[in-house]
Enzyme design. Structure first.
Site, PDB file in Angstrom:
ATOM      1  N   HIS A  78       1.880   6.066   4.203  1.00  0.00           N
ATOM      2  CA  HIS A  78       0.974   6.221   3.072  1.00  0.00           C
ATOM      3  C   HIS A  78       1.149   7.663   2.606  1.00  0.00           C
ATOM      4  O   HIS A  78       1.554   8.537   3.396  1.00  0.00           O
ATOM      5  CB  HIS A  78      -0.473   5.946   3.481  1.00  0.00           C
ATOM      6  CG  HIS A  78      -0.701   4.500   3.806  1.00  0.00           C
ATOM      7  ND1 HIS A  78      -1.158   4.070   5.022  1.00  0.00           N
ATOM      8  CD2 HIS A  78      -0.517   3.399   3.045  1.00  0.00           C
ATOM      9  CE1 HIS A  78      -1.230   2.748   5.007  1.00  0.00           C
ATOM     10  NE2 HIS A  78      -0.848   2.322   3.826  1.00  0.00           N
ATOM     11  N   HIS A 106      -0.194 -12.046   5.205  1.00  0.00           N
ATOM     12  CA  HIS A 106      -0.735 -12.168   3.853  1.00  0.00           C
ATOM     13  C   HIS A 106      -0.342 -13.517   3.239  1.00  0.00           C
ATOM     14  O   HIS A 106      -1.134 -14.137   2.533  1.00  0.00           O
ATOM     15  CB  HIS A 106      -0.235 -11.037   2.970  1.00  0.00           C
ATOM     16  CG  HIS A 106      -0.697  -9.672   3.412  1.00  0.00           C
ATOM     17  ND1 HIS A 106      -0.370  -8.527   2.730  1.00  0.00           N
ATOM     18  CD2 HIS A 106      -1.471  -9.280   4.452  1.00  0.00           C
ATOM     19  CE1 HIS A 106      -0.919  -7.478   3.338  1.00  0.00           C
ATOM     20  NE2 HIS A 106      -1.573  -7.919   4.401  1.00  0.00           N
ATOM     21  N   ASP A 120      -0.385   9.996   4.832  1.00  0.00           N
ATOM     22  CA  ASP A 120       0.244  10.136   6.156  1.00  0.00           C
ATOM     23  C   ASP A 120       1.242  11.293   6.106  1.00  0.00           C
ATOM     24  O   ASP A 120       1.511  11.945   7.117  1.00  0.00           O
ATOM     25  CB  ASP A 120       1.014   8.867   6.567  1.00  0.00           C
ATOM     26  CG  ASP A 120       0.104   7.673   6.825  1.00  0.00           C
ATOM     27  OD1 ASP A 120      -1.007   7.878   7.346  1.00  0.00           O
ATOM     28  OD2 ASP A 120       0.521   6.540   6.501  1.00  0.00           O
TER      29      ASP A 120
HETATM   30  C1  XLS Z   1      -1.717  -3.708   4.280  1.00  0.00           C
HETATM   31  C2  XLS Z   1      -0.472  -3.053   4.152  1.00  0.00           C
HETATM   32  C3  XLS Z   1      -0.506  -1.624   3.767  1.00  0.00           C
HETATM   33  C4  XLS Z   1       0.720  -1.325   2.978  1.00  0.00           C
HETATM   34  C5  XLS Z   1       0.841   0.024   2.471  1.00  0.00           C
HETATM   35  O1  XLS Z   1      -1.772  -4.797   4.787  1.00  0.00           O
HETATM   36  O2  XLS Z   1       0.298  -3.237   5.284  1.00  0.00           O
HETATM   37  O3  XLS Z   1      -0.684  -0.821   4.858  1.00  0.00           O
HETATM   38  O4  XLS Z   1       1.891  -1.714   3.604  1.00  0.00           O
HETATM   39  O5  XLS Z   1      -0.252   0.388   1.722  1.00  0.00           O
HETATM   40 MG    MG Z   2       1.071  -4.833   5.626  1.00  0.00          MG
END
Ligand code: XLS
Ligand code: MG
Length: 371
Positions: free
Chosen positions: A75, A239, A78
């Site tokens: 991120h 997801h 990070d």
């Molecule tokens: C959330 C994601 C997130 C992205 C980056 O599920 O994994 O961390 O990969 O924002």
């Molecule tokens: Mg992810």
């Protein structure tokens, strides 16, 4: 960019004795792996605080290579913690330090993602917020994220559109929201002429219903953008399952359009909160099919990473906890073996005869090591 494959010798040098034994039984793998520092966590969940001592963020990077990983997913904060309160010079200085650290550790930054779900200005979404000043914040943060990515020699931005959605449908104009997301994608492509944007779809959580819930939505946005070749997707297994879809079919769809920038392999036990379980831990056959689709498409041959987005169990003792990463990688490699040792002639015969009952039994026995 063609990147040399990760050699088995490197893998073995970096792994513990148990995994070495496992590797000797398997075909050499030629994938390279990545994860984000958030995968090494203190075990807090919405119902309780940390169950493990804090493991310093800066010390996580030294763990990558010994665990068999060479890619780092970031991120923006990070890379530059507290970036909202820093000047451009301070941000550049910190990015420079991280770039040097990556070079020292022999690591590659895979992507940088703007964290657009923490700040007060993102309470009601970022690019799709009803507030113009909140949208300004989101765009400003996105530009900073691109600058940070470029300063560590990373050309991919991941957009996990976390809060772009609604808790109730009447809260936003959904058509306008989709337009605003597309406008942002175009503005990013315009702001930097080389970066790629990888959209990571997720159907819900933290919102009730998210915009861009599937890879189909992301690919449609890509084609609608001003430079579709630079807009791809990142598919996370969990997801896709949360959207009621099969991750391997989602990956196949993206691959068919040459739009799979990266993956977040993990697992999910049904429709509930986002679990980020170990790859294959809930459904080995679903995991097998993801590996099969990736292998058959030659995913990885142009340097794409096998990203793992797995969460350690809250019950796990120790600090830092990393076994979930090591074991998910190990399961992936065993599944590569399973995919490579499948009898494709037999499968073709079952397909020709339309005998899917026999095909299923064959696959199940193969997975159980009986065939
Ligand atoms: C959330 C994601 C997130 C992205 C980056 O599920 O994994 O961390 O990969 O924002
Ligand atoms: Mg992810």
């Amino acid at each position: 960019m063609i990147v040399p494959f990760f050699e088995t010798a490197d893998v073995e040098r970096n792994l513990g004795a148990t995994l070495k034994t496992a590797l000797h039984m398997s075909t050499p793998t030629n994938y390279r792996f990545s994860f984000g520092p958030w995968n090494i966590s203190e075990g807090a969940d919405p119902f309780g605080t940390e169950v493990r001592a804090v493991f310093p963020h800066e010390e996580k990077f030294a763990l990558y290579r010994p665990l068999g990983f060479e890619g780092v997913q970031f991120h923006d904060d990070d890379v530059v913690p507290g970036m909202d309160d820093l000047t451009p010079d301070q941000i550049a200085k910190k990015s420079g330090e991280v770039k040097a650290m990556l070079a020292n550790q022999g690591l590659i930054p895979e992507f940088v993602a703007p964290r657009l779900w923490f700040a007060e200005q993102t309470t009601d979404g970022a690019y799709t917020s009803n507030s113009a000043s909140d949208r300004d914040y989101a765009w400003d943060r996105t530009k900073k994220c691109i600058d940070i990515a470029r300063s560590i020699d990373c050309k991919a931005i991941v957009l996990w559109l976390s809060r772009e959605g609604t808790y109730i449908r009447e809260a936003k104009d959904a058509r306008l929201a989709y337009q605003r997301i597309l406008d942002t994608v175009n503005a990013m492509l315009d702001y930097d002429k080389e970066i790629e944007i990888w959209i990571e779809p997720k159907p819900n959580e933290p919102t009730d219903q998210a915009y861009v819930p599937t890879i189909g939505h992301a690919v449609a946005l890509a084609y609608a953008s001003s430079d579709h070749k630079r807009v791809k997707g990142l598919i996370e297994s969990a997801h896709a399952i949360l959207a009621g879809l099969d991750p391997s079919d989602e990956m196949a769809f993206a691959l068919a359009h040459d739009k799979l920038g990266s993956v977040h392999l993990n697992d999910q036990n049904g429709l509930k909160y986002d679990q980020d379980k170990n790859f294959g831990g809930a459904n080995l056959r679903v995991a097998f099919n993801q590996v099969r689709v990736l292998e058959e498409a030659g995913y990885g041959k142009r340097g794409e990473f096998i990203g793992l987005d797995v969460k350690a169990m809250r019950t796990q003792r120790g600090c830092p906890v990393t076994d979930h990463l090591k074991y998910s990688r190990e399961i992936f490699m065993h599944l590569v073996d399973k995919v490579r040792s499948v009898d494709n002639n037999l499968i073709q015969q079952f397909r020709d005869a339309r005998d899917y009952e026999a095909l299923e039994l064959y696959v199940m026995k193969h997975l159980m090591g009986l065939q």
